[in-house]
Scaffold this motif. Structure first.
Motif, PDB file in Angstrom:
ATOM      1  N   PRO A 119       0.504  -0.984  -0.132  1.00 39.80           N
ATOM      2  CA  PRO A 119      -0.277   0.143   0.239  1.00 39.80           C
ATOM      3  C   PRO A 119       0.949   1.112  -0.383  1.00 39.80           C
ATOM      4  O   PRO A 119       1.783   1.327   0.463  1.00 39.80           O
ATOM      5  N   VAL A 120       0.191   1.723  -0.458  1.00 34.91           N
ATOM      6  CA  VAL A 120       1.304   3.578  -0.606  1.00 34.91           C
ATOM      7  C   VAL A 120       1.133   4.406   0.866  1.00 34.91           C
ATOM      8  O   VAL A 120      -0.507   4.407   1.699  1.00 34.91           O
ATOM      9  N   ARG A 121       1.963   4.469   1.402  1.00 32.52           N
ATOM     10  CA  ARG A 121       2.471   4.512   2.528  1.00 32.52           C
ATOM     11  C   ARG A 121       2.299   6.386   2.444  1.00 32.52           C
ATOM     12  O   ARG A 121       2.850   6.639   1.983  1.00 32.52           O
ATOM     13  N   LEU A 122       2.185   7.096   3.765  1.00 29.61           N
ATOM     14  CA  LEU A 122       2.044   8.581   4.243  1.00 29.61           C
ATOM     15  C   LEU A 122       4.252   8.897   3.510  1.00 29.61           C
ATOM     16  O   LEU A 122       4.178  10.312   3.246  1.00 29.61           O
ATOM     17  N   ARG A 123       4.704   7.974   4.652  1.00 25.38           N
ATOM     18  CA  ARG A 123       6.713   8.515   4.213  1.00 25.38           C
ATOM     19  C   ARG A 123       6.894   7.778   2.742  1.00 25.38           C
ATOM     20  O   ARG A 123       7.438   8.843   1.941  1.00 25.38           O
ATOM     21  N   ASP A 124       6.043   7.750   1.496  1.00 22.32           N
ATOM     22  CA  ASP A 124       5.657   7.512   0.541  1.00 22.32           C
ATOM     23  C   ASP A 124       5.793   8.721  -0.385  1.00 22.32           C
ATOM     24  O   ASP A 124       6.805   8.995  -0.880  1.00 22.32           O
ATOM     25  N   ALA A 125       4.633   9.598  -0.054  1.00 19.09           N
ATOM     26  CA  ALA A 125       3.716  10.650   0.084  1.00 19.09           C
ATOM     27  C   ALA A 125       5.406  11.763  -0.032  1.00 19.09           C
ATOM     28  O   ALA A 125       5.647  12.777  -0.811  1.00 19.09           O
ATOM     29  N   ALA A 126       5.950  11.400   1.870  1.00 18.20           N
ATOM     30  CA  ALA A 126       6.645  12.898   1.767  1.00 18.20           C
ATOM     31  C   ALA A 126       8.372  12.566   1.120  1.00 18.20           C
ATOM     32  O   ALA A 126       8.808  13.154   0.518  1.00 18.20           O
ATOM     33  N   ALA A 127       8.311  11.654   0.625  1.00 16.00           N
ATOM     34  CA  ALA A 127       9.332  11.050  -0.103  1.00 16.00           C
ATOM     35  C   ALA A 127       9.593  11.789  -1.347  1.00 16.00           C
ATOM     36  O   ALA A 127      10.521  11.875  -1.911  1.00 16.00           O
ATOM     37  N   LEU A 128       8.937  12.321  -1.790  1.00 15.99           N
ATOM     38  CA  LEU A 128       8.402  12.729  -3.139  1.00 15.99           C
ATOM     39  C   LEU A 128       9.340  14.201  -3.483  1.00 15.99           C
ATOM     40  O   LEU A 128       9.857  14.521  -4.298  1.00 15.99           O
ATOM     41  N   LEU A 129       8.861  14.955  -2.055  1.00 13.79           N
ATOM     42  CA  LEU A 129      10.105  15.990  -2.330  1.00 13.79           C
ATOM     43  C   LEU A 129      11.342  16.154  -2.047  1.00 13.79           C
ATOM     44  O   LEU A 129      12.016  16.367  -2.676  1.00 13.79           O
ATOM     45  N   ARG A 130      11.752  14.330  -1.735  1.00 13.23           N
ATOM     46  CA  ARG A 130      13.542  14.747  -2.109  1.00 13.23           C
ATOM     47  C   ARG A 130      13.443  14.597  -3.481  1.00 13.23           C
ATOM     48  O   ARG A 130      14.632  14.420  -4.180  1.00 13.23           O
ATOM     49  N   LEU A 131      12.294  14.597  -4.719  1.00 16.35           N
ATOM     50  CA  LEU A 131      12.869  14.547  -6.039  1.00 16.35           C
ATOM     51  C   LEU A 131      13.132  16.046  -6.660  1.00 16.35           C
ATOM     52  O   LEU A 131      11.765  17.048  -5.840  1.00 16.35           O
ATOM     53  N   PRO A 132      14.613  16.831  -6.826  1.00 16.94           N
ATOM     54  CA  PRO A 132      14.456  18.020  -7.239  1.00 16.94           C
ATOM     55  C   PRO A 132      13.336  18.852  -8.394  1.00 16.94           C
ATOM     56  O   PRO A 132      12.860  19.892  -8.020  1.00 16.94           O
ATOM     57  N   ARG A 133      13.176  18.056  -8.718  1.00  9.93           N
ATOM     58  CA  ARG A 133      12.277  19.091 -10.357  1.00  9.93           C
ATOM     59  C   ARG A 133      10.923  19.143  -9.510  1.00  9.93           C
ATOM     60  O   ARG A 133       9.927  20.442  -9.616  1.00  9.93           O
ATOM     61  N   LEU A 134      10.627  17.885  -8.891  1.00 10.33           N
ATOM     62  CA  LEU A 134       8.989  18.495  -7.575  1.00 10.33           C
ATOM     63  C   LEU A 134       9.340  19.431  -6.785  1.00 10.33           C
ATOM     64  O   LEU A 134       8.065  20.801  -6.745  1.00 10.33           O
ATOM     65  N   ARG A 135      10.392  20.230  -6.210  1.00 12.50           N
ATOM     66  CA  ARG A 135      10.469  20.465  -5.459  1.00 12.50           C
ATOM     67  C   ARG A 135      10.537  21.846  -6.263  1.00 12.50           C
ATOM     68  O   ARG A 135       9.817  22.583  -5.532  1.00 12.50           O
ATOM     69  N   ALA A 136      10.799  22.153  -6.640  1.00 10.51           N
ATOM     70  CA  ALA A 136      11.182  23.354  -7.956  1.00 10.51           C
ATOM     71  C   ALA A 136       9.845  23.694  -8.501  1.00 10.51           C
ATOM     72  O   ALA A 136       9.330  25.105  -7.953  1.00 10.51           O
ATOM     73  N   LEU A 137       9.368  22.959  -8.822  1.00 17.73           N
ATOM     74  CA  LEU A 137       8.018  23.367  -9.262  1.00 17.73           C
ATOM     75  C   LEU A 137       6.831  23.897  -8.212  1.00 17.73           C
ATOM     76  O   LEU A 137       5.902  24.772  -8.125  1.00 17.73           O
ATOM     77  N   ALA A 138       7.380  22.644  -6.829  1.00 14.19           N
ATOM     78  CA  ALA A 138       6.183  22.897  -5.627  1.00 14.19           C
ATOM     79  C   ALA A 138       7.050  25.239  -5.342  1.00 14.19           C
ATOM     80  O   ALA A 138       5.800  25.267  -5.094  1.00 14.19           O
ATOM     81  N   LEU A 139       7.724  24.812  -5.100  1.00 13.30           N
ATOM     82  CA  LEU A 139       8.665  25.587  -4.919  1.00 13.30           C
ATOM     83  C   LEU A 139       8.009  27.223  -5.354  1.00 13.30           C
ATOM     84  O   LEU A 139       7.748  28.290  -5.485  1.00 13.30           O
ATOM     85  N   CYS A 140       8.170  27.454  -6.578  1.00 14.45           N
ATOM     86  CA  CYS A 140       8.033  28.352  -7.921  1.00 14.45           C
ATOM     87  C   CYS A 140       6.123  28.821  -7.920  1.00 14.45           C
ATOM     88  O   CYS A 140       5.422  29.322  -7.940  1.00 14.45           O
ATOM     89  N   ALA A 141       5.316  27.114  -7.460  1.00 25.44           N
ATOM     90  CA  ALA A 141       3.855  27.640  -7.467  1.00 25.44           C
ATOM     91  C   ALA A 141       3.397  28.423  -6.129  1.00 25.44           C
ATOM     92  O   ALA A 141       2.796  28.893  -6.355  1.00 25.44           O
ATOM     93  N   VAL A 142       3.923  28.080  -5.257  1.00 24.31           N
ATOM     94  CA  VAL A 142       3.958  28.682  -3.886  1.00 24.31           C
ATOM     95  C   VAL A 142       4.461  30.220  -4.122  1.00 24.31           C
ATOM     96  O   VAL A 142       3.894  31.067  -3.307  1.00 24.31           O
TER      97      VAL A 142
END
Length: 456
Positions: free
Chosen positions: A238-261
C-alpha cells in the motif's frame, strides 16, 4: 532544470497501437487525439463548472452589495473558499493512491460539492455561507488530484500538455456558460440569487450522474512481477505517508512546488480582478456576472494550443510567459487611460494567463512523479499553490482596506515581478555536466535497499 520533462512515457501511459499512425517516410507517429477518459472527465468538469461558476459569478456582488461585507471580510472568505480545497487536496490525492481507485475519491468530491449547492438557498448570513462554502471547497479538494491523475495516467508522457489543455478547455466551456446562465436567471427571476443557487444545484447533480455512468474507473496497477516470482500473486504494497513525503526528495518536484507557491503568493484572485475592473471602468452591477465570460472565452480558445506548444518548446517558457501576461493585466488596471477597449484587454490577458499555466503546471508535475503516487504528487504542488493564493487573498483584502485599490494592486504587481524572476532562475535549464536528472516518472521513489539478484 526544465519545467518540461521529455522522458519516455511511463508504462501506464504507453499508447496502444491504434493510437499511432505511420508517416510517409515510415516513421511511427503518435496520433494527436486524446483518449476517451480525458473526454469523459472533460464533460463532467464542463457540467460541474456550469454549476460552480453560476455561484462564483454572483457571489462577490451578493456578499459585498447584498450582505454589506467589507473588502477585508470578502478577502478572508475568498481565501477560505480557496484555502480549504488546498488543505483537502493532499487527503484526496493520498486516499486515491492508497485505495488505487481514483474515480471513487473523485466521485465523493463531486457528490459533496453537489450536496452543498442547495444549502445556499437557506443561508442568508456570513456564518452559514462560510460553512457551506468550506464544505463545497472540501469536495473540490477531494476530486482535483484524483481527476488530474486519471488524465495523466491515460495519456502518453509527451502529450500531457495537450491532454490537460483539452480537459481545461472543456472545463472552461462550463466556466463560460455558468456566468451566462447566472446572468439569464438574474434577468428573469424575482428572487434572483436564490434562483441562481437552485439551478446550480440541479446542474451539479447532473455532473455527478455523468461521472458515475461514463467515466471509467481510474487507478494504477502495480508493475508486473517477473515470471516465476513467488510473490507474483501477492497484493502490492500500500501507499504510505512516508512514500508521499519522499516525493519532495525529487529535485524537479521541489522546484515546481517552490515556484507554484511563490507565484501563488502574488496572484490576485479572480473575484478581486473583476471587482477592480468594475470600479476602474464603471461597469454596471447588472453586467458584473458577465465579466468572467471574457476570461473564460480566451482560456477556451487558447488552452489546447498553449498545452501543445508547451509539449513542443518546453513548459517552463509557456508557464513563465503566462505570468508575464498576468503582470501586463495588472499594469493596465493600474496605469492605462480610461478608454473603451480596456475591459476587453484586461480580460484577454487574464484568460491568456490561465491558458498558459492552468494545464501546463500539472502536466509538468505528472512527468516527474511515479504512477503509483501520481495523485499525491499533483496534490502536493496544487496544495502549495492554493495555500499561497489563500494568503494572497487575505493580504490583498487587507491592503485594499488599508491603502485602497491602487497601492494594493501595485504591491501585488511588484511582488509578481520579483517572484517570476526567482521562478525563472529556479526552473532554468541545467548546463551540460550539471546535476543528474531525476529518475523517469515510472521509477520508484524509495529504492529497495536489498540487492536484486539477476535471473539465472
Amino acid at each position: 532544470m526544465y519545467l518540461a520533462d521529455r522522458s519516455a512515457p511511463s508504462p501506464e501511459a504507453t499508447p496502444s497501437p491504434e493510437d499511432k499512425q505511420t508517416a510517409p517516410d515510415g516513421r511511427r507517429l503518435r496520433a494527436r487525439a486524446v483518449g476517451p477518459a480525458v473526454l469523459a472527465l472533460g464533460t463532467v468538469s464542463l457540467i460541474t463548472d456550469v454549476s460552480s461558476e453560476m455561484v462564483t459569478a454572483v457571489l462577490p456582488l451578493y456578499l459585498i452589495a447584498g450582505l454589506g461585507l467589507s473588502p477585508l471580510g470578502f478577502g478572508a472568505l475568498d481565501g477560505l473558499y480557496n484555502g480549504v480545497s488546498a488543505l483537502v487536496q493532499l487527503t484526496g490525492g493520498h486516499l486515491a493512491d492508497r485505495v488505487r481507485n481514483h474515480k471513487l475519491i473523485a466521485g465523493i468530491g463531486y457528490g459533496l460539492s453537489a450536496l452543498c449547492k442547495p444549502l445556499l438557498l437557506f443561508a442568508h448570513s456570513l456564518g452559514p455561507i462560510s460553512v457551506i462554502l468550506a464544505l463545497e471547497r472540501t469536495g473540490k479538494g477531494l476530486r482535483t488530484a484524483p481527476r488530474d491523475a486519471m488524465i495523466s495516467l491515460s495519456t502518453p508522457a509527451d502529450a500531457q500538455g495537450r491532454a490537460f489543455g483539452v480537459h481545461r478547455a472543456m472545463d472552461t466551456t462550463g466556466a463560460l456558460l455558468g456566468p451566462l446562465a447566472a446572468f439569464l436567471v438574474l434577468s428573469v427571476a424575482v428572487d434572483g440569487y436564490d434562483a441562481v443557487f437552485g439551478v446550480s444545484a440541479c446542474v451539479a447533480v447532473l455532473g455527478v450522474v455523468m461521472l458515475m455512468l461514463f467515466v471509467p474507473s481510474g487507478g494504477v496497477e502495480a508493475p508486473p512481477r517477473p515470471a516465476g516470482d513467488r510473490g507474483a500473486t501477492a497484493r502490492p504494497d500500500p501507499v504510505r505517508l512516508r512514500d508521499a513525503a519522499a516525493l519532495l526528495r525529487l529535485p524537479r518536484l521541489r522546484a515546481l512546488a517552490l515556484c507554484a507557491v511563490l507565484l501563488g503568493l502574488t496572484t490576485v484572485s479572480d473575484a478581486f480582478v473583476y471587482l477592480l475592473l468594475q470600479r476602474r471602468t464603471g461597469i454596471g452591477d447588472q453586467w458584473f456576472p458577465l465579466l468572467p465570460l471574457g476570461t473564460a472565452a480566451v482560456f477556451l480558445l487558447l488552452a489546447v494550443p498553449a498545452g501543445s506548444l508547451a509539449d513542443r518548446i518546453g513548459r517552463r517558457t509557456v508557464f513563465l510567459t503566462g505570468h508575464g501576461l498576468l503582470l501586463a493585466g495588472y499594469g493596465l488596471l493600474l496605469w492605462a487611460p480610461d478608454w473603451p477597449p480596456l475591459p476587453y484587454l484586461v480580460l484577454a490577458l487574464h484568460g491568456m494567463f490561465y491558458a498558459a499555466t492552468d494545464g501546463v503546471l500539472p502536466a509538468a508535475v505528472a512527468a516527474t512523479v511515479p504512477g503509483r503516487l501520481r495523485a499525491t504528487g499533483l496534490a502536493v504542488v496544487g496544495t502549495g499553490q492554493a495555500l499561497a493564493r489563500f494568503g494572497c487573498s487575505l493580504a490583498f483584502g487587507g491592503a485594499w482596506s488599508l491603502w485602497g485599490t491602487g497601492p494594493a494592486l501595485a504591491a501585488a504587481a511588484a511582488g509578481l515581478l520579483c517572484c517570476a524572476a526567482v521562478a525563472g532562475f529556479v526552473l532554468r535549464p541545467e548546463a551540460s555536466g550539471g546535476a543528474p536528472a531525476d529518475p523517469p516518472a515510472d521509477a520508484p521513489v524509495l529504492p529497495d535497499p536489498k540487492p536484486v539478484r539477476p535471473p539465472v
